[in-house]
Design a protein around this motif. Structure first.
Motif, mmCIF file in Angstrom:
data_model
loop_
_atom_site.group_PDB
_atom_site.id
_atom_site.type_symbol
_atom_site.label_atom_id
_atom_site.label_comp_id
_atom_site.label_asym_id
_atom_site.label_seq_id
_atom_site.Cartn_x
_atom_site.Cartn_y
_atom_site.Cartn_z
ATOM 1 N N SER A 155 -54.934 22.164 -24.633
ATOM 2 C CA SER A 155 -54.654 23.591 -24.741
ATOM 3 C C SER A 155 -55.567 24.214 -25.784
ATOM 4 O O SER A 155 -55.766 23.651 -26.860
ATOM 5 C CB SER A 155 -53.199 23.819 -25.153
ATOM 6 N N GLU A 166 -56.445 28.037 -27.782
ATOM 7 C CA GLU A 166 -55.943 29.376 -28.096
ATOM 8 C C GLU A 166 -57.114 30.257 -28.493
ATOM 9 O O GLU A 166 -58.023 29.811 -29.191
ATOM 10 C CB GLU A 166 -54.954 29.328 -29.262
ATOM 11 N N VAL A 205 -58.033 33.516 -30.647
ATOM 12 C CA VAL A 205 -57.489 34.347 -31.719
ATOM 13 C C VAL A 205 -58.492 35.457 -32.005
ATOM 14 O O VAL A 205 -59.668 35.191 -32.236
ATOM 15 C CB VAL A 205 -57.248 33.511 -33.001
ATOM 16 N N LYS A 234 -59.993 37.743 -24.985
ATOM 17 C CA LYS A 234 -59.164 37.295 -23.865
ATOM 18 C C LYS A 234 -59.964 36.401 -22.930
ATOM 19 O O LYS A 234 -61.190 36.341 -22.996
ATOM 20 C CB LYS A 234 -58.598 38.484 -23.095
ATOM 21 N N GLU A 275 -52.685 31.377 -19.640
ATOM 22 C CA GLU A 275 -51.375 31.943 -19.951
ATOM 23 C C GLU A 275 -51.554 33.046 -20.982
ATOM 24 O O GLU A 275 -52.199 32.837 -22.007
ATOM 25 C CB GLU A 275 -50.436 30.873 -20.514
ATOM 26 N N LYS A 276 -51.004 34.201 -20.721
ATOM 27 C CA LYS A 276 -51.006 35.338 -21.648
ATOM 28 C C LYS A 276 -52.406 35.770 -22.082
ATOM 29 O O LYS A 276 -52.553 36.342 -23.152
ATOM 30 C CB LYS A 276 -50.169 35.039 -22.890
ATOM 31 N N THR A 297 -54.609 34.627 -23.689
ATOM 32 C CA THR A 297 -55.153 34.032 -24.907
ATOM 33 C C THR A 297 -54.927 32.528 -24.974
ATOM 34 O O THR A 297 -55.349 31.897 -25.931
ATOM 35 C CB THR A 297 -54.534 34.672 -26.165
ATOM 36 N N ASN A 298 -54.276 31.957 -23.994
ATOM 37 C CA ASN A 298 -54.053 30.510 -23.957
ATOM 38 C C ASN A 298 -54.737 29.929 -22.730
ATOM 39 O O ASN A 298 -54.494 30.371 -21.613
ATOM 40 C CB ASN A 298 -52.561 30.173 -23.918
ATOM 41 N N ARG A 310 -64.623 25.472 -26.738
ATOM 42 C CA ARG A 310 -64.397 25.785 -28.153
ATOM 43 C C ARG A 310 -65.714 26.096 -28.855
ATOM 44 O O ARG A 310 -65.781 26.964 -29.714
ATOM 45 C CB ARG A 310 -63.699 24.616 -28.846
ATOM 46 N N ILE A 336 -62.099 30.511 -30.809
ATOM 47 C CA ILE A 336 -61.365 29.644 -29.888
ATOM 48 C C ILE A 336 -61.040 28.354 -30.627
ATOM 49 O O ILE A 336 -61.930 27.710 -31.176
ATOM 50 C CB ILE A 336 -62.205 29.344 -28.634
ATOM 51 N N TYR A 376 -58.257 24.697 -30.780
ATOM 52 C CA TYR A 376 -57.272 23.877 -30.093
ATOM 53 C C TYR A 376 -55.881 24.372 -30.478
ATOM 54 O O TYR A 376 -55.684 24.921 -31.565
ATOM 55 C CB TYR A 376 -57.414 22.402 -30.475
ATOM 56 N N ALA A 377 -54.905 24.162 -29.618
ATOM 57 C CA ALA A 377 -53.562 24.682 -29.865
ATOM 58 C C ALA A 377 -52.946 24.099 -31.134
ATOM 59 O O ALA A 377 -52.232 24.787 -31.852
ATOM 60 C CB ALA A 377 -52.664 24.402 -28.666
#
Length: 179
Positions: free
Chosen positions: A86, A88, A90, A95, A126-127, A129-130, A149, A162, A164-165
């Motif tokens: 995953s 994310e 930020v 997006k 998902e959303k 941003t994920n 990343r 970007i 990692y979760a």
């Protein structure tokens, strides 16, 4: 003996493992993977487990012993349950969008970045941003996640980029105002 290499690998009921020459092929419900094993090690298989043995105690043989066992274990896990990474995003206005087999990233550059996702990797957003990457090959999933990343690594002041979760971004303090 290698502590990792001497452990037997348990085969789940729905996974088959077969050796053809110096190649190991593992097939399961999610697909099949093949890898070439070096001649320094020997792979012994039966219906429920796989055991990796080495021919001698030379330094090279010992290093291959644990490596081959881990590669086979990763293949078995991949074809039975799969791997997932995953990411994310930020940042304000940052997006991600999926466009077929491409990933479109709007991350603060003058134009969006288009990343072509290779075959064997499933992409889910998902959303906005994920990003969730999944597949059966652990190496390929990790490599694609690292490449995405690398497009915009998280910066240390605001944490934008970007990541990692589960990654913790080390933050730095900004400029201090002189009094």
């Amino acid at each position: 003996m290698s502590r990792i290499g001497k452990k037997p690998i348990e085969l789940p009921a729905n996974v088959t493992c077969e050796r053809t020459g110096n190649a190991i092929k593992v097939a399961g419900p999610r697909g099949e993977l093949t890898t070439i094993i070096p001649e320094k090690v020997e792979v012994v298989m039966d219906q429920t487990k796989v055991l990796v043995k080495r021919h001698s105690d030379s330094r090279e043989d010992r290093s291959y012993h644990g490596l081959v066992r881990t590669l086979i274990q990763n293949m078995i896990t991949g074809v039975s349950t799969g791997y997932e990474k995953s990411l994310e995003i930020v940042g304000v206005g940052f997006k991600a969008e999926a466009e077929g087999r491409n990933l479109k990233l709007t991350i603060g550059y003058s134009s969006p970045i288009i990343y072509a996702v290779p075959e064997g990797i499933d992409l889910k957003i998902e959303k906005a941003t994920n990003i969730i990457l999944s597949g059966i090959d652990k190496e390929k999933v990790g490599k694609v996640a690292a490449e995405i990343r690398r497009i915009k690594k998280p910066e240390p002041y605001k944490g934008k980029g970007i990541k990692y979760a589960n990654e913790q971004v080390r933050r730095k303090v900004g400029k201090s105002v002189g009094a």
